[in-house]
Design an enzyme around this catalytic site. Structure first.
Site, PDB file in Angstrom:
ATOM      1  N   ASP A 129      80.227  52.561 -63.789  1.00  8.19           N
ATOM      2  CA  ASP A 129      80.433  52.653 -65.238  1.00  8.19           C
ATOM      3  C   ASP A 129      80.531  51.303 -65.933  1.00  8.19           C
ATOM      4  OD1 ASP A 129      82.853  51.926 -64.156  1.00  8.19           O
ATOM      5  OD2 ASP A 129      84.023  53.557 -65.001  1.00  8.19           O
ATOM      6  N   HIS A 130      80.962  50.260 -65.193  1.00  4.23           N
ATOM      7  CA  HIS A 130      81.275  49.003 -65.870  1.00  4.23           C
ATOM      8  C   HIS A 130      80.075  48.090 -66.083  1.00  4.23           C
ATOM      9  CE1 HIS A 130      85.452  49.990 -65.623  1.00  4.23           C
ATOM     10  NE2 HIS A 130      85.826  48.803 -66.056  1.00  4.23           N
ATOM     11  N   ASP A 194      91.405  49.907 -61.448  1.00  2.00           N
ATOM     12  CA  ASP A 194      91.102  49.715 -62.857  1.00  2.00           C
ATOM     13  C   ASP A 194      92.388  49.951 -63.627  1.00  2.00           C
ATOM     14  OD1 ASP A 194      88.604  49.602 -64.863  1.00  2.00           O
ATOM     15  OD2 ASP A 194      90.229  50.812 -65.689  1.00  2.00           O
ATOM     16  N   ARG A 476      91.773  48.399 -75.622  1.00  2.00           N
ATOM     17  CA  ARG A 476      92.059  46.962 -75.618  1.00  2.00           C
ATOM     18  C   ARG A 476      91.332  46.247 -76.735  1.00  2.00           C
ATOM     19  NH1 ARG A 476      93.226  45.494 -69.387  1.00  2.00           N
ATOM     20  NH2 ARG A 476      95.170  46.603 -69.709  1.00  2.00           N
ATOM     21  N   SER A 671      97.161  38.597 -62.532  1.00  2.00           N
ATOM     22  CA  SER A 671      96.647  39.865 -62.022  1.00  2.00           C
ATOM     23  C   SER A 671      96.411  39.779 -60.516  1.00  2.00           C
ATOM     24  CB  SER A 671      95.359  40.236 -62.746  1.00  2.00           C
ATOM     25  OG  SER A 671      94.431  39.197 -62.601  1.00  2.00           O
ATOM     26  N   ARG A 673      94.512  39.695 -57.712  1.00  2.00           N
ATOM     27  CA  ARG A 673      93.081  39.488 -57.464  1.00  2.00           C
ATOM     28  C   ARG A 673      92.922  39.105 -56.003  1.00  2.00           C
ATOM     29  NH1 ARG A 673      90.781  35.857 -62.023  1.00  2.00           N
ATOM     30  NH2 ARG A 673      91.332  37.687 -63.234  1.00  2.00           N
TER      31      ARG A 673
HETATM   32 FE1  SF4 Z   1      85.732  51.291 -69.141  1.00  2.00          FE
HETATM   33 FE2  SF4 Z   1      88.097  50.095 -68.930  1.00  2.00          FE
HETATM   34 FE3  SF4 Z   1      86.945  50.435 -71.326  1.00  2.00          FE
HETATM   35 FE4  SF4 Z   1      87.885  52.480 -70.042  1.00  2.00          FE
HETATM   36  S1  SF4 Z   1      89.083  50.741 -70.803  1.00  2.00           S
HETATM   37  S2  SF4 Z   1      85.908  52.390 -71.063  1.00  2.00           S
HETATM   38  S3  SF4 Z   1      87.435  51.981 -67.908  1.00  2.00           S
HETATM   39  S4  SF4 Z   1      86.208  49.171 -69.634  1.00  2.00           S
END
Ligand code: SF4
Length: 785
Positions: A129-130, A194, A476, A671, A673
């Site tokens: 997905d990323h 994630d 975010r 974080s 890592r």
């Molecule tokens: Fe993808 Fe993270 Fe955005 Fe959710 S918050 S859509 S998992 S990048």
């Protein structure tokens, strides 16, 4: 005396229970076998373990438990011996499952492959997905991503097939939406590589975002360590209605607690208001709990979860959870470390930002805030969807707004994009007309992927550095996150507010009170948004994008091109040779702060995260050399020349010389890592010797077979000269709690002995001797340890 009588009473109760059990042999919850997921055979929900563990823990603690305590302590590895002290002790836990997204899965799978196991210890899934960039629209963007990322996808597809993991192909959707649709269940414990893994809390699961090292541990049957979280209770009263949405609950909570307020805590929602929130709405709230730094967030099992489980064909899980519901809610009078109350009936829609998710402004005050702060008023782009807000309910409500605008002859004024969270949601909203409603007003449907949420956005409408405003229903909004432009003011709101704003094209618009002008020249005000929580005709699964593990895994070859720049198979690190390390150069004496970002930088390096040799070229390049106050400039003790840290490290390694790093306080904070521990090990490091460690990094170093050591007297840091050579004495009798000695050999020939402490336990000493934790697991798998 008191203690003795307490134990006696406990023993009597235990005997009474035993006698009662012998007389009636009541059925146990574990007698019923319910699969965790419809997609996996042979992996069952383990409510019996929770029941059994809690019987032990209740006896020990003698107090009511919160919901998150029940779920966590129900997954303890050792419920008898585990020290349980909220905010203090470290829990060893046995999660039910693991999930990885494609960017972080690469190194996690490469490491797991060296554990010598033929299948993961718990059900695990990998989600593509990323890595899909938004450019012109879903279909073309997906095709381009498949081409560009072919080697990564081929590796993930073959590695998951080889080791018995579920693989969700590119186009299937965003990890957290797929987990909610298929894998989350009430009372479960999941870790995911994630930060928005807590999304599954909407289905009553304790789900935590972790680093790859933790995922590898759980896949390799090593217990997962978590600092026993504190618990923040959020009591919801009243009822959600009108323009207010679940998103506004978390936007409000973020405003109260700020980006650090949830650190080390689980946020537990409760109260009569919970019932007015849909299951996917609860997931939104838990998802964005990551923005306040919470370990995770969770809701108690309720009717709305049952509805969602039924809609996603998991009736058996719904019934099973109902039978177990006494352990899927908090006990009466359970204690919280912090408490908040929100009245949903009075809650206004909020808009948070720019540049931080905790700057919360109620919509009624937002126009004023825009003017006061001189935020760019024109709204350039409005984006809905993402893992946070892409449910059927979200899309239906947003579509109701688009349809109303269309009846007044309007199209969007800002750019308007829609990111479905999964192929199932995309196919369902296509069938049911919501996509048509968005496209009719000028919306652009993007691929079922992260896209602009993670900066995978080929944005063309503004120049880099040009101040501008966007609004998203994502989570975010830190500087540059969406489009890499530090001048982009990104605001976060519900999909309803974002969609309405797209028609105004202006941040000062308040859809609750302001009017727009229709194509007939007449003003109109939007009605309250409306939409179905769940699709009345059921979900349309869309294209089949899931690859289950094949029946015959023996013949599967894991695809890694030896010439690849992005992927590289890992070679096991060498075991300790049993000799006392002598005459080791100090690679760098680090001055001041040294986070995992200083040790392994992100940004452009992230594309190499599956290639240890290439990414190791960033090792410690951000750390400040105490000798000269400069970054990435250290003296090669063999040649006398100054060079970059990774270059000098590799030169020592290639000449068969191990080295040490000397560091300051809280070394390795930031974080989790795993590359920050893998890289120094790969480049030939033996020990990291510091005033103090950030705990997770200390453990990660140990896992990779490195010595993580601390000065007994932190002032001894000052005795080390960057030109010193170092012996590490005492390893022949390396034992828990027993100090080692560092002998400093100064350039002038003098020596100095310094005591070094460590926190290795027996098992971790085994990791050091074997060369790494995974080496030890591999030896165990072969029956050699
Ligand atoms: Fe993808 Fe993270 Fe955005 Fe959710 S918050 S859509 S998992 S990048």
């Amino acid at each position: 005396m008191l203690n003795l009588s307490h134990r006696t009473a406990s023993a009597v109760r235990a005997l009474q229970r035993l006698a009662a059990g012998m007389a009636t042999a009541a059925p146990r919850i574990g007698d019923t076998k319910v699969p965790m997921s419809l997609l996996e055979k042979g992996a069952y929900i383990n409510y019996q373990r929770i029941e059994d563990n809690l019987a032990i823990v209740r006896e020990r603690l003698g107090r009511p438990l919160t919901l998150s305590e029940k779920i966590l302590y129900g997954h303890l590895d050792d419920p008898h011996g585990q020290v349980i002290e909220r905010g203090v002790s470290y829990l060893k836990l046995r999660p039910d499952r693991v999930a990885c997204q494609d960017a972080t899965a690469q190194m996690a799978l490469l490491q797991f492959m060296s554990a010598g196991m033929d299948t993961a210890a718990v059900p695990t899934t990998v989600h593509c997905d990323h890595l899909i960039e938004a450019q012109v629209g879903g279909v073309k963007d997906l095709a381009r991503a498949i081409e560009i990322n072919k080697e990564v996808y081929d590796f993930l597809a073959t590695a998951t097939a080889k080791y018995g993991l579920g693989f969700w192909k590119p186009g299937s959707g965003i990890i957290h939406q797929i987990l909610l649709e298929n894998y989350a269940f009430p009372g479960g414990l999941m870790i995911g590589t994630d930060s928005h893994t807590p999304n599954a809390g909407g289905l009553g699961m304790v789900a935590c975002g972790v680093g790859g090292a933790d995922a590898v541990d759980v896949m390799a049957d090593i217990p997962w360590e978590l600092k026993c979280p504190k618990v923040i209770g959020v009591n919801l009263v009243g009822k959600i209605s009108g323009w207010t949405t679940p998103k506004d609950v978390i936007l409000k909570v973020a405003g109260i607690l700020t980006v650090k307020g949830g650190t080390g805590a689980i946020v537990e929602y409760k109260g009569p208001g919970v019932e007015s929130i849909s299951c996917t709405g609860m997931a939104t709230i838990c998802n964005m709990g990551a923005e306040i730094g919470a370990t995770t967030s969770v809701f108690p099992f309720n009717k709305r979860m049952t509805d969602y489980l039924n809609a996603t064909k998991r009736h058996e899980i719904a019934k099973y959870a109902q039978r177990f519901s006494h352990n899927l809610r908090a006990d009466e009078n359970s204690e919280y470390d912090n408490h908040i109350e929100i009245n949903l009936s009075e809650l206004e829609p909020h808009i948070n930002g720019p540049f931080t998710p905790d700057l919360a402004t109620p919509i009624s005050k937002f126009a004023e805030a825009v003017k006061e702060n001189k935020w760019p008023e024109e709204l350039k782009v409005a984006l809905i969807g993402s893992c946070t807000n892409s449910s059927y309910e979200d899309m239906s409500r947003a579509a109701s707004i688009a349809q109303e605008a269309a009846t007044h002859g309007l199209e969007v004024k800002s750019q308007f994009t829609i990111t479905p969270g999964s192929e199932q949601v995309r196919a369902t909203i296509e069938r049911d007309g919501q996509i048509g409603a968005f496209e009719d007003v000028g919306g652009l449907v993007l691929a079922n992927a992260c896209g602009p949420c993670i900066g995978q956005w080929d944005r063309k409408d503004v120049k880099m550095g040009e101040p501008n405003s966007i609004i998203t229903s994502y989570n975010r909004n830190f500087t540059g996150r969406n489009d890499a432009n530090p001048a982009t003011h990104a605001f976060v709101a519900s999909p309803d507010i974002v969609t309405a704003m797209a028609f105004a094209g202006n941040l000062s618009f308040n859809p609750l009170t302001d009017s727009l002008t229709g194509s007939d020249g007449k003003p109109f005000r939007f009605s309250d948004p409306s939409g179905n929580e769940l699709p009345p005709r059921g979900y349309d699964p869309g294209q089949d994008t899931f690859q289950p593990p094949p029946a015959d895994r023996a013949t599967v070859q894991v695809a890694v091109d030896p010439k690849s720049e992005r992927l590289q198979l890992l070679q096991p690190f060498k075991p300790w040779d049993g000799n006392t390390p002598k005459d080791l150069p100090v690679l760098i004496k680090v001055h001041g702060k040294c986070t995992t970002d200083h040790i392994s930088a992100g940004g452009p390096w992230l594309k190499y995260r599956g290639h240890l040799q290439n990414i190791s070229q960033n090792c410690l390049i951000g750390a400040i050399n105490a000798e000269n106050g400069e970054a990435n400039k250290v003296k090669n003790q063999l040649t006398g020349e100054y060079s970059g840290v990774p270059q000098v490290a590799a030169d020592y390694r290639d000449k068969g010389i191990k080295w040490v790093v000397v560091g300051d306080h809280n070394y390795g904070e930031g974080s989790s890592r795993e590359h920050a521990a893998l890289e120094p090990r790969y480049l030939g490091g033996l020990a990291i010797i510091v005033r103090s460690f950030a705990r997770i990094h200390e453990t990660n170093l140990k896992k990779q077979g490195m010595l993580a050591l601390t000065f007994v007297d932190p002032a001894d840091y000052d005795k080390v000269k960057p030109s010193d050579r170092v012996d590490i004495l005492g390893l022949e009798s390396f034992a828990p709690g027993k100090d080692l000695t560092m002998r400093l050999r100064h350039e002038n020939g003098s020596t100095e002995d310094i005591p070094l402490a460590h926190s290795f336990n027996e098992g971790q000493i085994g990791w050091f001797k074997a060369g790494s934790a995974l080496n030890l697991m591999a030896a165990k798998a072969k029956g050699q340890a």
